[in-house]
Enzyme design. Structure first.
Site, PDB file in Angstrom:
ATOM      1  N   LYS A 160      44.013  34.839  -7.436  1.00 19.25           N
ATOM      2  CA  LYS A 160      44.138  33.789  -8.445  1.00 19.25           C
ATOM      3  C   LYS A 160      43.979  32.481  -7.687  1.00 19.25           C
ATOM      4  O   LYS A 160      44.904  32.015  -7.027  1.00 19.25           O
ATOM      5  CB  LYS A 160      45.497  33.863  -9.150  1.00 19.25           C
ATOM      6  N   ALA A 162      42.897  28.313  -7.163  1.00 16.65           N
ATOM      7  CA  ALA A 162      43.144  27.061  -7.868  1.00 16.65           C
ATOM      8  C   ALA A 162      42.054  26.839  -8.915  1.00 16.65           C
ATOM      9  O   ALA A 162      40.883  27.175  -8.706  1.00 16.65           O
ATOM     10  CB  ALA A 162      43.168  25.891  -6.886  1.00 16.65           C
ATOM     11  N   SER A 163      42.443  26.238 -10.032  1.00 21.28           N
ATOM     12  CA  SER A 163      41.525  26.119 -11.173  1.00 21.28           C
ATOM     13  C   SER A 163      40.382  25.147 -10.934  1.00 21.28           C
ATOM     14  O   SER A 163      39.416  25.145 -11.700  1.00 21.28           O
ATOM     15  CB  SER A 163      42.313  25.690 -12.419  1.00 21.28           C
ATOM     16  N   GLY A 212      50.707  26.928  -1.355  1.00 18.73           N
ATOM     17  CA  GLY A 212      50.639  25.869  -2.351  1.00 18.73           C
ATOM     18  C   GLY A 212      51.869  24.997  -2.340  1.00 18.73           C
ATOM     19  O   GLY A 212      52.547  24.839  -1.320  1.00 18.73           O
ATOM     20  N   SER A 213      52.162  24.448  -3.489  1.00 23.52           N
ATOM     21  CA  SER A 213      53.269  23.493  -3.606  1.00 23.52           C
ATOM     22  C   SER A 213      54.604  24.207  -3.637  1.00 23.52           C
ATOM     23  O   SER A 213      54.705  25.407  -3.925  1.00 23.52           O
ATOM     24  CB  SER A 213      53.104  22.677  -4.890  1.00 23.52           C
ATOM     25  N   GLU A 234      53.613  30.082   1.957  1.00 22.48           N
ATOM     26  CA  GLU A 234      53.305  28.954   2.845  1.00 22.48           C
ATOM     27  C   GLU A 234      53.203  27.739   1.951  1.00 22.48           C
ATOM     28  O   GLU A 234      52.254  27.605   1.171  1.00 22.48           O
ATOM     29  CB  GLU A 234      52.003  29.222   3.602  1.00 22.48           C
ATOM     30  N   CYS A 268      48.426  20.916   4.659  1.00 18.77           N
ATOM     31  CA  CYS A 268      49.858  21.122   4.867  1.00 18.77           C
ATOM     32  C   CYS A 268      50.234  20.928   6.333  1.00 18.77           C
ATOM     33  O   CYS A 268      51.331  20.469   6.635  1.00 18.77           O
ATOM     34  CB  CYS A 268      50.270  22.523   4.410  1.00 18.77           C
ATOM     35  N   GLU A 367      56.086  14.845   0.935  1.00 18.74           N
ATOM     36  CA  GLU A 367      54.813  15.060   1.606  1.00 18.74           C
ATOM     37  C   GLU A 367      53.740  14.138   1.031  1.00 18.74           C
ATOM     38  O   GLU A 367      53.528  14.101  -0.179  1.00 18.74           O
ATOM     39  CB  GLU A 367      54.374  16.513   1.443  1.00 18.74           C
TER      40      GLU A 367
END
Length: 469
Positions: A160, A162-163, A212-213, A234, A268, A367
């Site tokens: 899946k 990112a869009s 991701g976030s 992560e 990141c 961040e």
């Protein structure tokens, strides 16, 4: 968020995609299970041949997939080509090393005899279908560093992505198909974030990995925890870059520029907080600010561009809020802190250096995902360690020193998944990658990473009866 390719250099929507419906998701889940039953029993040599073939195809496609990545998320084209090349190397590495990394372990017979065993061994067996929820910032590398070890371990993958990077996501599925992987071994699910829970809760999905976030990580971890499924996370990072008096300050400053603005600052593991000893603070700031000013902001398709646009309009707005908050509360901008005047479209932001940053400013704890650096002055190693750890994140860290005692101190006391001395943080397939605190848990890459989605199985044999006389 719609599933679409929107060029961040222009804001133009180039392609849109329909999300998969329930029937198609069900078909793909069933296909993944069927594929796993076959793939799990294949020999390492056969798996390596497939992965090597995929890597070679990626090498051939390097220039075309680089343009796709740059079009979808805005990274400079030179960085996109380098990302594709890095992915291919990692795939070749896992093809060559996976069998050794997952070799059976055989404890000494002397050790196990005391527990009534004639012999014992440890085996690494694949878990099954692994769901990967991946981000847009390294749209190839983030996926490959999951997929290569997972497939070599005998698992199968559902992606899946990112869009805003759907074409890159579809390319990855096609890449593994072209390499000869059986249908269902690696599939891309074009679905929105709202459909992730249903897939993750499906009993046929054995585990999940997410990059991701922090909010996304919390959500996936909560769902997987409720279902008692293994996860690797992560998440964000606000990595320190410490410069001590013994360092080569000019070289540290040059590296600091690259460490901060790699991938348009949207990484990141990019260094974000620059913690500099008072004795070299002035020299470092001078060299670092000069280096940031020299960077070329421009069309990401041009080889001469150092920094392209941020990936989304919202991403730029979030970055501007952090900078504006810091300036309002007393920070000083040595350079940048605004949109470049020469662009009337696209989501560009100037390389920025902020000093006089205080704990009450949001950017001190949050961040900054873009080309914005904060620089702090410290009096000694104790203050440097304390400030470096004064963050909810703990992904990686950088330290510049030639003092052996300081090397030992930072190695022992920095709260991070990595400590890089006299260089910038990087990921390599032979080394484990991951963080602590709110940067997540588990490890990717190396032997540690390939074993994350394995059933570590103990095999015990009872003491053999004595021969009859």
């Amino acid at each position: 968020m719609p599933i679409a390719t929107v060029n961040p250099a222009t804001g133009e929507t180039l392609r849109t995609f329909d999300a998969l419906g329930p029937d198609e998701i069900e078909r793909r889940l069933a296909l993944a299970v069927t594929a796993f039953q076959k793939h799990r029993t294949t020999e390492f040599g056969d798996r390596a041949e497939l992965l090597d073939r995929a890597a070679s195809l990626l090498e051939e496609d390097q220039h075309s997939i680089a343009r796709t990545m740059t079009t979808e998320m805005g990274k400079p084209i030179t960085a996109a080509r380098a990302e594709a090349a890095k992915c291919a190397k990692a795939m070749h590495w896992y093809a060559a090393h996976a069998e050794q990394l997952l070799a059976d372990e055989n404890p000494s017979t002397v050790d196990v005899k005391d527990f009534g065993a004639s012999r014992a061994s440890v085996h690494y067996r694949p878990l099954g279908v692994v769901l990967a929820v991946m981000p847009w910032n390294f749209p190839l590398w983030q996926v490959v560093r999951f997929a290569a070890p997972a497939l070599m371990a005998g698992n199968v993958g559902l992606l899946k992505h990112a869009s805003n990077v759907p074409q890159t996501a579809l390319y990855l599925e096609e890449l593994f198909r072209r390499a000869g992987y059986p249908e269902g071994c690696f599939q891309t699910l074009l679905i929105g974030s709202g459909a992730v829970e249903g897939v993750l809760r499906d009993r046929r999905v054995a585990a999940a990995t997410l990059t991701g976030s922090e909010p996304a990580g919390r959500s996936v971890a909560a769902i997987a925890g409720d279902e008692v499924k293994k996860t690797v996370l992560e998440l964000g990072g606000s990595d320190p870059f410490v410069v001590m008096p013994s360092a080569d300050v000019e070289r540290a400053a040059q590296t600091a520029v690259t460490a901060r603005v790699q991938n348009n600052g949207q990484s990141c593991i990019a260094a974000k907080r620059f913690i500099v000893h008072a004795d070299v603070y002035g020299d470092f700031c001078e060299h670092f600010t000069a280096g940031m000013r020299k960077l070329t902001v421009g069309d990401p398709m041009q080889d001469s561009t150092d920094i392209g646009p941020l990936s989304t309009a919202q991403g730029r707005a979030d970055l501007e809020e952090l900078v504006d908050d810091a300036l309002r509360l007393g920070a000083t901008a040595r350079c940048g802190a605004q949109r470049p005047e020469k662009f009337d479209q696209g989501w560009y932001y100037e390389p920025t250096v902020l000093v006089d940053v205080k704990p009450e400013m949001r950017i001190h704890h949050e961040e900054a995902f873009g080309p914005v650096a904060t620089v702090y002055r410290v009096a000694d190693v104790d203050e440097a360690v304390s400030l470096a750890n004064d963050t909810p994140f703990g992904l990686s860290s950088n330290v510049w020193t030639r003092d052996d005692a300081e090397v030992s101190r930072f190695t022992r006391d920095l709260e991070a998944g990595g400590v890089f001395f006299n260089g910038m943080t990087a990921s390599h397939p032979a080394l484990p990658f991951g963080g602590v605190k709110r940067s997540g848990y588990g490890r990717e890459l190396s032997g540690h990473g390939i074993r994350e989605f394995c059933n570590i199985t103990t095999v015990w044999h009872g003491a053999e009866p004595s021969a009859s006389r």
